[in-house]
Structures are given as structure tokens and as C-alpha cells.
Design a protein around this motif. Structure first.
Motif, PDB file in Angstrom:
ATOM      1  N   ASP A  72     116.928  70.519  45.910  1.00  0.00           N
ATOM      2  CA  ASP A  72     116.070  70.217  44.755  1.00  0.00           C
ATOM      3  C   ASP A  72     115.145  69.040  45.029  1.00  0.00           C
ATOM      4  N   LEU A  73     115.684  67.979  45.654  1.00  0.00           N
ATOM      5  CA  LEU A  73     114.866  66.791  45.884  1.00  0.00           C
ATOM      6  C   LEU A  73     113.694  67.081  46.811  1.00  0.00           C
ATOM      7  N   GLU A 113     108.698  77.709  52.276  1.00  0.00           N
ATOM      8  CA  GLU A 113     107.876  78.138  51.145  1.00  0.00           C
ATOM      9  C   GLU A 113     108.290  79.520  50.643  1.00  0.00           C
ATOM     10  N   GLU A 114     108.592  80.418  51.562  1.00  0.00           N
ATOM     11  CA  GLU A 114     108.826  81.809  51.178  1.00  0.00           C
ATOM     12  C   GLU A 114     110.277  82.106  50.823  1.00  0.00           C
ATOM     13  N   TYR A 115     111.216  81.455  51.514  1.00  0.00           N
ATOM     14  CA  TYR A 115     112.630  81.753  51.330  1.00  0.00           C
ATOM     15  C   TYR A 115     113.448  80.573  50.816  1.00  0.00           C
ATOM     16  N   GLY A 116     113.046  79.359  51.200  1.00  0.00           N
ATOM     17  CA  GLY A 116     113.893  78.205  50.911  1.00  0.00           C
ATOM     18  C   GLY A 116     115.113  78.135  51.804  1.00  0.00           C
ATOM     19  N   GLU A 154     126.496  80.765  41.155  1.00  0.00           N
ATOM     20  CA  GLU A 154     125.063  80.552  41.311  1.00  0.00           C
ATOM     21  C   GLU A 154     124.685  79.088  41.126  1.00  0.00           C
ATOM     22  N   HIS A 155     123.890  78.578  42.069  1.00  0.00           N
ATOM     23  CA  HIS A 155     123.453  77.182  41.992  1.00  0.00           C
ATOM     24  C   HIS A 155     122.349  76.931  43.014  1.00  0.00           C
ATOM     25  N   SER A 156     121.660  75.843  42.865  1.00  0.00           N
ATOM     26  CA  SER A 156     120.824  75.307  43.935  1.00  0.00           C
ATOM     27  C   SER A 156     121.437  73.976  44.340  1.00  0.00           C
ATOM     28  N   PHE A 200     107.765  73.659  48.644  1.00  0.00           N
ATOM     29  CA  PHE A 200     109.018  74.231  49.122  1.00  0.00           C
ATOM     30  C   PHE A 200     109.857  74.615  47.904  1.00  0.00           C
ATOM     31  N   VAL A 201     110.704  75.616  48.075  1.00  0.00           N
ATOM     32  CA  VAL A 201     111.477  76.102  46.940  1.00  0.00           C
ATOM     33  C   VAL A 201     112.970  75.959  47.221  1.00  0.00           C
ATOM     34  N   SER A 202     113.664  75.380  46.256  1.00  0.00           N
ATOM     35  CA  SER A 202     115.117  75.246  46.316  1.00  0.00           C
ATOM     36  C   SER A 202     115.722  76.495  45.682  1.00  0.00           C
ATOM     37  N   VAL A 203     116.145  77.420  46.524  1.00  0.00           N
ATOM     38  CA  VAL A 203     116.541  78.761  46.075  1.00  0.00           C
ATOM     39  C   VAL A 203     118.000  78.788  45.629  1.00  0.00           C
TER      40      VAL A 203
END
Length: 323
Positions: free
Chosen positions: A238-239, A42-45, A195-197, A248-251
């Protein structure tokens, strides 16, 4: 702490502060581990896992296979066509100071390409298959812990996708050669991979003990990640952001080449079959997130969108609900 990207280099305009990612010991009590993984996602991915039980010889064999391949003449490597690339990333003009080898995770694909990749195809096939099996098992363990930590009753809801025989999971070797000396603009670093996720469900990353990975927790701010040779780095794809309804975060992340030593990373991308339907389970609709943030789609739909855009373009917003 601002870093400005030029076409071929990254110029540091203020002091960069490195970050130690959350490190999670998988040998600890399971409920605690599950909570820590959810918090880090949640906080960092991104987070590191230690005591992952993957034998060191399997890791070393895989790294040896990668370095042996990249040491071969370019005339040999280009025979792999779309499975090998140098500087050009994707199909839309993205470039970086990287060469890569991309393998589908299936046994048949690894066996087919091993005769071209290596002078000892059976040895290469053994090393890659052993590594693939080990990291896939680790990815499934982590995904089940995520489901437990999220309170999803069906704890195999994420792992089912990558255990499927038709899974679209990948293995990727990225080789970042040392930059020229002196660097073009000082102080600076060459952009290795922009840069990408990651579009898939989950990524497990291993690299030799050389820095280069950077993550962006705030737009435009890049933080170097301190490498940990005892750990696997894990990041949300991402999925998985979609399937957790944005919890959750896709960083976004990238790689730079800023060392006198070559860096090689080995990434396992856990992905579903192409026809898999991607949607958040009902448990992810909560008072804090009372509706689905993303509409349902197939992995084939998302993969097509990924390949149609530039590396840094935002793909995930194409599938957001507009209600």
C-alpha cells in the motif's frame, strides 16, 4: 471464472485459469530490468524475480527452521504469545486455516525470541538473520530499480526507509496444513488467509513448491498463481502505491489450502520507521496524475488504521485526497 467464498471454504463455480506472473531476470541489462519491473508493478502489482543471487542454502536453512518450529507441540508454540497465531488472524475476528510465526526484523528481537522458538537458539538466529539480510538486500535492489524505471533522480528514495535502523520490517512464516479429506464441499478449497493487500512498502515471498496463492486483478475474480521454486515473488505494498501516486497498484491477494501437501510461505515485509512521513515525490505528479491522490501520513497512522479494520477492508481509501 467466479469463486464464491463461504465462511470456511471457497467453492469453485467455474473453471479457474492459473496465471504465470511476469518473471524478471535480474541478471539482464539494468535499464531493461527497471522498465520491466515498472511495467509489472503497474499492470499486476506482482511479479517474480529470478537470478536473485540469494544462495540456495540460505533459503533451505530458513525453510527448515520454519518447518521445525511448526512441527513442535502447540503447548510450546503458544509460549510465543503475540508472535504466534493459529487460525485467528489479527484482532477483529478474521480466521483462516493457517498458523503463523511473526518476527520483527531487528537482530535484538530475533535473538530474544530464538531461545523460545528453537532448541538450538544460536542456529535458529543464524539462519533467520542470514535470510533477513539477503532478502533485505534484494528488496533494496528492486526498489532502486523501481525508482530508476520511474525516472526519480534520487534512486534511494524508497530504500532509505527499510535501511533505517528503526525500520519496522517484518518476517512472517505462514504454515497451511493440508485440508481434511474429503473436503467439506466438492470441489472446494479451505480459506487459509483471507483477501487483503499488504500495508507495507514491498513484500518478498518465498514458498515451498505448493500452490495456494491467488490474486485478484478484477473485483471478485481470483486467479491462482503457479508457484516457481526458483523465484521470489514480489508484490507492491500500500505504501508504495501511495509513494508512486497510484502508478503502482497494491493488489489484493489471498491463500487457500487445496493440496495434500502442507504449504509454507515466508514473507519479508519491507516497512519504514513508525514516524516516517509517507508521500509521493514531486516526480510522481505528472500530466496523467496532476495532483497527489493521497494525503501525507506517517507509517504509524497507517499501521493503526490497518489494525483497526477487518482483513479485507479498504484501508488505503481512508487516506485519499478529497480535493
Amino acid at each position: 471464472m467466479v469463486i464464491v467464498a463461504t465462511p470456511n471454504s471457497i467453492i469453485q463455480t467455474e473453471k479457474i485459469v492459473s496465471i504465470n506472473l511476469p518473471t524478471i531476470d535480474l541478471s539482464k541489462e539494468r535499464t531493461t530490468v527497471a522498465k520491466l519491473i515498472v511495467k509489472a508493478s503497474e499492470e499486476y502489482g506482482f511479479f517474480n524475480v529470478i537470478n536473485h543471487r540469494i544462495p540456495q542454502h540460505i533459503i533451505e536453512n530458513m525453510e527448515e527452521a520454519g518447518f521445525e518450529f511448526f512441527a513442535k507441540p502447540t503447548s510450546h508454540k503458544v509460549k510465543l504469545a503475540s508472535n504466534y497465531g493459529c487460525k485467528r488472524i489479527g484482532f477483529n475476528g478474521d480466521v483462516g486455516e493457517v498458523e503463523y510465526l511473526l518476527l520483527n526484523g531487528s537482530d535484538s528481537h530475533i535473538a530474544k525470541l530464538s531461545t523460545t522458538i528453537s532448541n538450538g537458539p544460536s542456529d535458529f538466529r543464524y539462519k533467520v538473520s542470514a535470510y533477513r539480510d539477503a532478502v533485505e538486500e534484494l528488496a533494496c535492489e528492486i526498489l532502486e530499480l523501481m525508482a530508476e524505471g520511474l525516472g526519480v533522480p534520487n534512486t534511494s528514495i524508497f530504500t532509505t526507509f527499510i535501511k533505517d535502523p528503526d525500520s519496522d520490517s517484518l518476517l512472517r512464516f505462514n504454515h497451511y496444513p493440508p485440508p481434511p479429506s474429503p473436503l467439506p464441499t466438492s470441489p472446494s478449497s479451505l480459506l487459509g488467509f483471507g483477501e487483503h493487500s499488504d500495508p507495507q512498502i514491498i513484500t518478498l515471498l518465498r514458498s515451498n513448491d505448493v500452490s495456494g496463492l491467488q490474486i485478484s486483478l478484477q473485483h471478485g475474480v481470483w486467479i491462482p498463481v503457479i508457484p516457481d521454486p526458483s523465484a521470489f515473488s514480489v508484490n507492491v505494498g500500500d505504501l508504495l502505491q501511495v509513494m508512486t501516486n497510484g502508478r503502482f497498484v497494491s493488489v489484493r491477494h489471498r491463500a487457500v489450502s487445496n493440496s495434500e501437501k502442507a504449504r509454507m510461505s515466508i514473507a519479508y515485509f519491507g516497512a519504514p520507521p513508525l514516524n516516517a512521513r509517507i508521500v509521493a515525490p514531486p516526480e510522481m505528479v505528472t500530466p496523467e496524475r496532476p495532483s497527489l491522490l493521497f494525503r501525507a501520513f506517517t507509517w504509524a497512522d497507517y499501521k493503526k488504521a490497518t489494525y483497526s479494520l477487518r482483513l479485507g477492508d479498504n484501508r488505503i481509501d481512508l487516506f485519499r485526497n478529497n480535493k
